[in-house]
Structure formats: C-alpha cells, structure tokens
Design an enzyme around this catalytic site. Structure first.
Site, PDB file in Angstrom:
ATOM      1  CB  CYS A  90      -9.394  -9.226   1.580  1.00  0.00           C
ATOM      2  SG  CYS A  90      -9.622  -8.905   3.337  1.00  0.00           S
TER       3      CYS A  90
ATOM      4  CB  CYS B 225     -15.610  -9.414   6.387  1.00  0.00           C
ATOM      5  SG  CYS B 225     -14.381  -8.212   6.929  1.00  0.00           S
TER       6      CYS B 225
ATOM      7  CE  LYS C  29      -6.826  -1.062  11.004  1.00  0.00           C
ATOM      8  NZ  LYS C  29      -7.644  -1.642   9.924  1.00  0.00           N
TER       9      LYS C  29
ATOM     10  CB  CYS D 132     -12.462  -2.046   4.083  1.00  0.00           C
ATOM     11  SG  CYS D 132     -11.433  -2.977   5.218  1.00  0.00           S
TER      12      CYS D 132
ATOM     13  CB  CYS E 147     -13.940  -3.485   0.831  1.00  0.00           C
ATOM     14  SG  CYS E 147     -14.618  -5.154   0.986  1.00  0.00           S
TER      15      CYS E 147
ATOM     16  NE  ARG F 193      -3.790  -0.087   2.379  1.00  0.00           N
ATOM     17  CZ  ARG F 193      -4.437  -0.546   3.469  1.00  0.00           C
ATOM     18  NH1 ARG F 193      -4.237   0.004   4.644  1.00  0.00           N
ATOM     19  NH2 ARG F 193      -5.276  -1.556   3.351  1.00  0.00           N
TER      20      ARG F 193
ATOM     21  CE  LYS G  61      -8.113   3.076   8.929  1.00  0.00           C
ATOM     22  NZ  LYS G  61      -9.148   2.260   8.301  1.00  0.00           N
TER      23      LYS G  61
ATOM     24  NE  ARG H 279      -2.880   1.713   9.438  1.00  0.00           N
ATOM     25  CZ  ARG H 279      -3.685   0.707   9.075  1.00  0.00           C
ATOM     26  NH1 ARG H 279      -4.463   0.820   8.013  1.00  0.00           N
ATOM     27  NH2 ARG H 279      -3.739  -0.393   9.790  1.00  0.00           N
TER      28      ARG H 279
HETATM   29 FE1  SRM Z   1      -9.480  -1.917   5.662  1.00  0.00          FE
HETATM   30  C1  SRM Z   1      -8.171  -4.645   7.188  1.00  0.00           C
HETATM   31  C2  SRM Z   1      -8.552  -3.062   2.671  1.00  0.00           C
HETATM   32  C3  SRM Z   1     -10.158   1.118   4.329  1.00  0.00           C
HETATM   33  C4  SRM Z   1     -11.306  -1.130   8.463  1.00  0.00           C
HETATM   34  N1  SRM Z   1      -8.445  -3.547   5.047  1.00  0.00           N
HETATM   35  C5  SRM Z   1      -7.960  -4.532   5.840  1.00  0.00           C
HETATM   36  C6  SRM Z   1      -7.078  -5.491   5.041  1.00  0.00           C
HETATM   37  C7  SRM Z   1      -5.672  -4.993   5.116  1.00  0.00           C
HETATM   38  C8  SRM Z   1      -7.205  -6.994   5.399  1.00  0.00           C
HETATM   39  C9  SRM Z   1      -6.251  -7.559   6.404  1.00  0.00           C
HETATM   40  O1  SRM Z   1      -6.059  -6.984   7.497  1.00  0.00           O
HETATM   41  O2  SRM Z   1      -5.731  -8.633   6.126  1.00  0.00           O
HETATM   42  C10 SRM Z   1      -7.684  -5.261   3.624  1.00  0.00           C
HETATM   43  C11 SRM Z   1      -6.751  -5.542   2.450  1.00  0.00           C
HETATM   44  C12 SRM Z   1      -7.546  -6.145   1.319  1.00  0.00           C
HETATM   45  C13 SRM Z   1      -6.776  -6.275   0.067  1.00  0.00           C
HETATM   46  O3  SRM Z   1      -6.611  -7.416  -0.406  1.00  0.00           O
HETATM   47  O4  SRM Z   1      -6.368  -5.267  -0.499  1.00  0.00           O
HETATM   48  C14 SRM Z   1      -8.243  -3.864   3.753  1.00  0.00           C
HETATM   49  N2  SRM Z   1      -9.272  -1.103   3.863  1.00  0.00           N
HETATM   50  C15 SRM Z   1      -8.957  -1.753   2.721  1.00  0.00           C
HETATM   51  C16 SRM Z   1      -9.110  -0.867   1.516  1.00  0.00           C
HETATM   52  C17 SRM Z   1      -8.094  -1.167   0.412  1.00  0.00           C
HETATM   53  C18 SRM Z   1     -10.554  -0.979   0.977  1.00  0.00           C
HETATM   54  C19 SRM Z   1     -10.763  -0.372  -0.388  1.00  0.00           C
HETATM   55  O5  SRM Z   1     -11.203  -1.152  -1.248  1.00  0.00           O
HETATM   56  O6  SRM Z   1     -10.529   0.817  -0.594  1.00  0.00           O
HETATM   57  C20 SRM Z   1      -8.973   0.505   2.189  1.00  0.00           C
HETATM   58  C21 SRM Z   1      -7.549   0.960   2.270  1.00  0.00           C
HETATM   59  C22 SRM Z   1      -7.458   2.306   2.876  1.00  0.00           C
HETATM   60  C23 SRM Z   1      -6.076   2.884   2.883  1.00  0.00           C
HETATM   61  O7  SRM Z   1      -5.603   3.314   1.836  1.00  0.00           O
HETATM   62  O8  SRM Z   1      -5.468   2.956   3.962  1.00  0.00           O
HETATM   63  C24 SRM Z   1      -9.500   0.191   3.574  1.00  0.00           C
HETATM   64  N3  SRM Z   1     -10.480  -0.273   6.318  1.00  0.00           N
HETATM   65  C25 SRM Z   1     -10.738   0.845   5.558  1.00  0.00           C
HETATM   66  C26 SRM Z   1     -11.720   1.655   6.209  1.00  0.00           C
HETATM   67  C27 SRM Z   1     -12.336   2.942   5.678  1.00  0.00           C
HETATM   68  C28 SRM Z   1     -11.607   4.164   6.124  1.00  0.00           C
HETATM   69  O9  SRM Z   1     -10.618   4.083   6.856  1.00  0.00           O
HETATM   70  O10 SRM Z   1     -12.046   5.252   5.760  1.00  0.00           O
HETATM   71  C29 SRM Z   1     -12.067   1.004   7.387  1.00  0.00           C
HETATM   72  C30 SRM Z   1     -13.161   1.429   8.408  1.00  0.00           C
HETATM   73  C31 SRM Z   1     -12.785   2.590   9.229  1.00  0.00           C
HETATM   74  C32 SRM Z   1     -12.084   2.151  10.481  1.00  0.00           C
HETATM   75  O11 SRM Z   1     -10.889   1.887  10.423  1.00  0.00           O
HETATM   76  O12 SRM Z   1     -12.748   2.060  11.511  1.00  0.00           O
HETATM   77  C33 SRM Z   1     -11.264  -0.196   7.446  1.00  0.00           C
HETATM   78  N4  SRM Z   1      -9.649  -2.711   7.536  1.00  0.00           N
HETATM   79  C34 SRM Z   1     -10.513  -2.277   8.506  1.00  0.00           C
HETATM   80  C35 SRM Z   1     -10.481  -3.203   9.606  1.00  0.00           C
HETATM   81  C36 SRM Z   1     -11.300  -3.101  10.915  1.00  0.00           C
HETATM   82  C37 SRM Z   1     -10.628  -2.220  11.910  1.00  0.00           C
HETATM   83  C38 SRM Z   1     -11.339  -2.203  13.232  1.00  0.00           C
HETATM   84  O13 SRM Z   1     -11.186  -1.230  13.964  1.00  0.00           O
HETATM   85  O14 SRM Z   1     -12.021  -3.157  13.575  1.00  0.00           O
HETATM   86  C39 SRM Z   1      -9.584  -4.234   9.232  1.00  0.00           C
HETATM   87  C40 SRM Z   1      -9.200  -5.476  10.060  1.00  0.00           C
HETATM   88  C41 SRM Z   1      -8.186  -5.190  11.097  1.00  0.00           C
HETATM   89  O15 SRM Z   1      -7.602  -4.107  11.169  1.00  0.00           O
HETATM   90  O16 SRM Z   1      -7.973  -6.101  11.899  1.00  0.00           O
HETATM   91  C42 SRM Z   1      -9.094  -3.890   7.924  1.00  0.00           C
HETATM   92 FE1  SF4 Z   2     -11.351  -7.458   3.547  1.00  0.00          FE
HETATM   93 FE2  SF4 Z   2     -13.417  -7.172   5.162  1.00  0.00          FE
HETATM   94 FE3  SF4 Z   2     -11.911  -5.076   4.577  1.00  0.00          FE
HETATM   95 FE4  SF4 Z   2     -13.471  -6.067   2.731  1.00  0.00          FE
HETATM   96  S1  SF4 Z   2     -14.164  -5.163   4.667  1.00  0.00           S
HETATM   97  S2  SF4 Z   2     -11.311  -5.531   2.447  1.00  0.00           S
HETATM   98  S3  SF4 Z   2     -13.443  -8.225   3.185  1.00  0.00           S
HETATM   99  S4  SF4 Z   2     -11.254  -6.834   5.709  1.00  0.00           S
END
Ligand code: SRM
Ligand code: SF4
Length: 584
Positions: free
Chosen positions: A446, A485, A213, A489, A440, A80, A215, A149
């Site tokens: 993922c 899930c 994390k 995201c 997402c 990333r 943000k 981030r």
């Molecule tokens: Fe996310 C984990 C993709 C924005 C909440 N996110 C992941 C992972 C890295 C999976 C992993 O941990 O193994 C995903 C990678 C998938 C892949 O194959 O690429 C992933 N998240 C994404 C992206 C690429 C979605 C997208 O299609 O745009 C976004 C990348 C953002 C960036 O450039 O940094 C992305 N993730 C978000 C957002 C939205 C936001 O931040 O505005 C959220 C919800 C907001 C928040 O953080 O509360 C988000 N991602 C999560 C979570 C749950 C965190 C939590 O507090 O519970 C995980 C899982 C974790 O961290 O354990 C996660």
């Molecule tokens: Fe993966 Fe869940 Fe985030 Fe979608 S919402 S990218 S399935 S961790």
C-alpha cells in the site's frame, strides 16, 4: 454532471477533467499497457485504471535498497476482483489460486469487502491476468474508482430465511449499478480499442462518474458483519413476520446513509461518520432508491476537493432533512418510517453451522484474509484440495474470512478430513481476541501506509494473548483492528480496540466502539510506540476481566471505567488533549 452545486466558486478537482476527457475511462491505458519500456503507467492512467480494478504499486520493502543502487522502484500492480455478496464457485477459487502463482506473488488476499486481491502482478502479465479473471466469469471492473464498489451481503445462506432473497437483492443492485462503458472489455478482453460502434452511455453515472468512491451493503440482522454504519448506503433486511407458506419472507429494508471511515491525521475537516437511518422501503423499490441516492451524490457531492467528496460530507453539510427531500423529489414518493431492527455483533461465527435442508457450512479463520502457505501451515494448499472436491460454494466474509458453504452430509466427512490433514481446523482455536481481529494490507504494497498493519497485528495479539489467557478472557470476543494509516480500510473506528498508524512503529490507540458496530470509538492515546502497545492494554484487559458487569462488552466497559468518553463529534479523532479520557 461535473459541476459542483455546493460551491461554484472553487475549481473542480483535476480528477474531474481527467474523467471527462477519458472517453468513458479509456484514456491512454491501452497504449501504456503496450509500452514495454516502463514497468508502470503515468499518474493519469493510474487514476483511470482504478475504475478497472487495477492499482499501480511498488514493493516498498525494496525501495531504500533500490534507491541506493540508483534503480527505479520495483513496480507492481494490484488487481481487485469484486464478488457481489462474496459468493464464488470452487472452480473460480481454483482458477484464482493458480493465477496467484502464475501471475502474482503467490498469495490470495480476501478483503473486508468480500473481494479478492492479487498482489505483485508485473506489468507484462497484467492484461493476460485480468483477461483470465474474466474468463472465469469474475471481473475487476468497478472494484475501485469513483463508482459503486462491490456490494456486500452477509454470506451465511442460513443466517435467516431471508438470506436467499437478500443475496439476490445485493447481486441485482450490483448489476444495476455496474458502469456500462465498453472500455473495460476493449482494453482487457479484446485487447484493442474498437473504432466506431455504438457510443458509450452511462445512464446512472454520466461521463464524469461519481465525485468519489461509493459503498453499498445489505445487512441481515442480527449480524452486522458488513459494518453497515461505516458505509455510504446500507440496507437492513426486515422480515415479514406474517408471511404465510410460499409467501416472500422479506418485508423490505431499512435504509442507512452517510457512513464513512476515512480521515487524515489532524485535518479536522475530515472525519469518520456513523450512518443515519433514513427510512424503510419495499424490496421492489430497492434498485430505484439506490440509483436515486447515487444520483443525488453524483450531482451534489463535492467535486472540488476529493477529501470532502464522500456522501458522508454531503449529508453532514446539508443535513439529513435536505437529503431526504432531495431524494424523495427524485423518487416521486415518500420513504416509509424505519422498522425495528437489532444488531448483536459484527464478527463471524466460526466452525460448522448446520443449515436448512441438511447442508452445513464451515467458516474458517484466515488471519487478515491472507491465503498463503507458511512453514508448518499449508493453508493455501489445503483450501486448494478442498476446492477440488467441494460441490457447494465458497463465501468470502466481510471480516476477511472464508466460508465453505453448502456442504452436504455425504460430502462432510471428506471436507472434515481435509481440514484436519491440512491443520485448517486448528485455526479456529485461537483466542477470542485473535478471532475478532482485522488488519488492512498496509506495507509493503500500500502506497499510503505510514506503518505496518497486516504483518504486525498478529504479533501484537500474541503479546496480548498471554494476558487474555491469564485473565480468563480466552473465549471472549473482543473486536480489535489495525490500519497502517487513518484512511480506515480495516474499519478501525468501529472496533473496541484499534491501532491506527501515525508513523513507522507508532500508532494512535482508540477504544470504546460498540460490539455491534453502532458506535465509533474515541482516541485514547496518540502516537504510541509499538513496544508500548501491549503494556498499555494489559492492565485495561485485566481490569475488564475482574470488574465487568454480566454480559458487558469491552467497548462498553472502557467507557464506563472512564478510559474514553463516548464518541460523537469529529473532534474525538483529532485533538488528543481534549479527548484522551482519564486513565484510572
Ligand atoms: Fe481501502 C485506499 C485497501 C477497505 C477506505 N484501500 C486503499 C488502497 C487502494 C490504497 C491506495 O489508494 O493506494 C489500499 C490497497 C492496499 C493494498 O496494497 O492492497 C486499500 N481497503 C483496502 C482493503 C484491501 C483492506 C483489507 O485489508 O481488506 C479493503 C478492500 C475492500 C474492497 O474489496 O473493496 C479496503 N478502504 C476499505 C474500507 C472498509 C470498507 O469499505 O468497509 C474503508 C473505510 C470505509 C470508507 O470507505 O469510508 C477504506 N481505502 C479507504 C480510503 C479512504 C477513503 C476516504 O473516504 O477517505 C482510501 C484512500 C483513498 O481513497 O484515497 C483507501
Ligand atoms: Fe493502506 Fe491506509 Fe488503507 Fe491500510 S488503511 S490499506 S495503510 S490506505
């Protein structure tokens, strides 16, 4: 600090020990990258690598077949690349485009936090790939991990006269909060660990970094494209209405804290939360306030349970009043009262927008942020051709789309021609429903996905589009999002319509968030098989077209019509029977 002032009776999560013993995020990464026997890295290195912006994954499409053949998983990595405020140069675009072909799976993913992702990088190409990213003055450090981030900011340079000042503020914040460890440089750029030298110091983070994390976003009203209420920390730009010629246009920022969207199905102690408005600050106080807020969370975030370690839980548990007092005691001054602000939408404005000073900007709809060539639509090639001639910059939007920004009047005919030749101009002709969609990544990369998302939402929208067209809703903006899930995201809980993966081919359906991102939605139906999603929504869209009040948004209508109750508490996300709403 690696203590947990909240509950000292519980042991720290294992990740804390790992961070503490990692020598500022070095761990065993370097040695494991050199090892050519395994195609991946150990679990400990996987956790530490996230701080370096790199995730070990495997191609889940191939899992079953490879298991049958007795082979190990098809290991790959995702890198990333964080881009503060989403601004990059055409040269950087061209270099990433080339890198996606030479080192990754041939696609570029624009994320919803204004970053790039390269998918499908094999271990043997990883270090060279990250080095190349740095050579083009981009970085992957702190794109993931328990740190601040990528800092987001509205990408439109002419969103308001405040924009240049807010973008500068977002970039300065990003620089200020970037980890200082030299490990990143040693591992990815020098290619070897330096012996001796100055010891590392992390003045803001300390050696165990944050509990989880963190943000940060900067919003420029009336656009809430950064979805500020779903973020740990947000700043809302406030104009100085009385600014005279040559004076700064920015009066300061309203501060929001404690938003977050991740949860786990049926674990009621996890929940999405809308941020609170905490106060107001002057531009010169921004970095100090952000730093101190990060430090409060560093010291009070729950380091015993990673599912309870985000700022939203610290604030939900201890209260906003406690948080303000703790923050102000570290600042040594009080925050001012928040100023009035208004958000009208969270989406992007597509097509050409005329800017100040004669330049114009073109925002292109890129479905779910995936830049690739497909039969009949050579999007990636078209963008490459544009990057070769474009003199302005590219801006990634917080909705996974792309702005070709700063196009001069002289340059515009050439860009328009390239958009036409490569059929890019047609992308923005989609229905309002599609233009307001976001998914997402989910499968196949993922590791946490329970269901499809990026690969499925476009088809579901095609199914709904016929209804949308027939009902006369073609040009109505409706925010519709999907995730594989409940981690959130795709920011699904802030969408008027959302699908959250529960199991393969099954989704929880949520309805009723506010169009401007200020209210979350509520669970309407749990575990709906994909074949039943369009039939479930069609009658609601039909009723909306006929019964809506003038200017009434879909998210408000579904509440008025009784499909769901307005949200408030975590229970709305977990106990279907109590909250499913009454279907009429
Ligand atoms: Fe996310 C984990 C993709 C924005 C909440 N996110 C992941 C992972 C890295 C999976 C992993 O941990 O193994 C995903 C990678 C998938 C892949 O194959 O690429 C992933 N998240 C994404 C992206 C690429 C979605 C997208 O299609 O745009 C976004 C990348 C953002 C960036 O450039 O940094 C992305 N993730 C978000 C957002 C939205 C936001 O931040 O505005 C959220 C919800 C907001 C928040 O953080 O509360 C988000 N991602 C999560 C979570 C749950 C965190 C939590 O507090 O519970 C995980 C899982 C974790 O961290 O354990 C996660
Ligand atoms: Fe993966 Fe869940 Fe985030 Fe979608 S919402 S990218 S399935 S961790």
């Amino acid at each position: 600090m690696s203590t947990n002032p909240g509950d000292t009776t519980k042991p720290l999560d294992k990740a804390e020990e790992l961070k503490a013993g990692s020598n500022f995020l070095r761990g065993n990464i370097d040695a494991e990258l050199r090892d050519t026997v395994s195609g991946t890295v150990t679990e400990d290195s996987a956790k530490l690598m996230k701080f370096h912006g790199v995730y070990p994954q495997d191609d889940r499409d191939l899992r079953a077949q490879r298991r049958k053949e007795g082979k190990e998983k098809a290991f790959i990595f995702m890198a990333r690349i964080r881009v503060p405020g989403g601004v990059c140069t055409p040269a950087q675009w061209l270099a990433l485009d080339a890198l996606s072909d030479s080192h990754a799976n041939g696609t570029l993913k624009l994320t919803n936090r204004q970053a790039f992702q390269l998918h499908g990088v094999i271990k043997g190409k990883l270090r060279a790939g990250v080095k190349e990213i740095n050579r083009m003055l981009l970085t992957t450090i702190a794109a993931c991990g328990d740190v601040v981030r990528n800092v987001m900011c509205n990408p439109n340079p002419d969103q308001s006269e405040l924009h240049a000042e807010t973008l500068a503020a977002a970039r300065a914040l990003s620089d200020h909060l970037t980890p200082r460890t030299k490990a990143y440089h040693e591992i990815w750029i020098d290619g070897e660990l330096a012996a001796g030298g100055e010891p590392d110091v992390e003045p803001i983070y300390g050696k165990t970094y944050l509990p989880r994390k963190f943000k940060i976003v900067v919003a420029v009203p009336p656009s809430n494209d950064v979805d500020i209420f779903g973020q740990d920390l947000g700043f809302i730009a406030v104009p100085n209405e009385n600014a005279g010629p040559g004076e700064p246009r920015l009066a300061g920022f309203n501060i929001t804290v404690g938003g977050g969207l991740g949860m786990s199905h049926n674990q009621v102690e996890t929940f999405p939360r809308v941020a609170d408005v905490l106060g107001f600050c002057r531009p010169d106080q921004l970095a100090d306030i952000a730093e101190k807020i990060v430090m409060v969370q560093r010291d009070y975030g729950d380091r015993t349970d990673r599912k309870h370690a985000r700022l939203k839980y610290t604030i939900a548990d201890r209260g906003l009043a406690w948080f303000r007092t703790e923050l102000q005691s570290r600042l040594g001054y009080e925050l001012a009262t928040p100023r009035r602000f208004e958000f009208t939408h969270t989406g992007d404005r597509y097509g050409w927008v005329d800017g100040i000073g004669g330049a114009s900007h073109y925002t292109l709809f890129i479905e779910n942020g995936r830049v690739k060539d497909t039969p009949g639509y050579a999007m990636k090639t078209g963008l490459r051709e544009i990057a070769k001639v474009h003199r302005g910059d590219f801006r990634l939007t917080p909705n996974q789309h792309l702005m070709i920004a700063g196009v001069t009047p002289a340059e515009r005919p050439r860009i328009e021609e390239l958009l036409r030749v490569h059929k890019l101009d047609r992308a923005n002709n989609a229905t309002g429903l599609r233009l307001g969609s976001m998914a997402c990544v989910a499968l196949p990369t993922c590791g946490l996905a329970l269901a499809e998302s990026e690969r499925y939402l476009p088809d579901l929208i095609t199914e709904l589009d016929t209804e949308v067209e027939a009902a006369g809703l073609r040009d109505d903006g409706i925010i519709i999002r999907m995730t594989g899930c409940p981690n959130g995201c795709g920011r699904p809980y802030l969408a008027e319509i959302a699908f959250v993966g529960r199991a393969p081919g099954k989704y929880n359906v949520y309805l009723g968030a506010a169009f401007n991102g200020s209210r979350m939605n509520a669970l309407y139906r749990p575990s709906v098989p994909s074949a039943e999603l369009a039939p479930l929504l069609r009658p609601i869209l039909r009723r909306y077209a006929v019964e809506r009040n003038a200017g009434e948004r879909f998210g408000d209508f579904v509440i008025r019509a009784g499909y769901v109750k307005p949200t408030g508490t975590p229970i709305d996300f977990h106990e279907p029977d109590k909250v499913a709403g009454t279907q009429i």
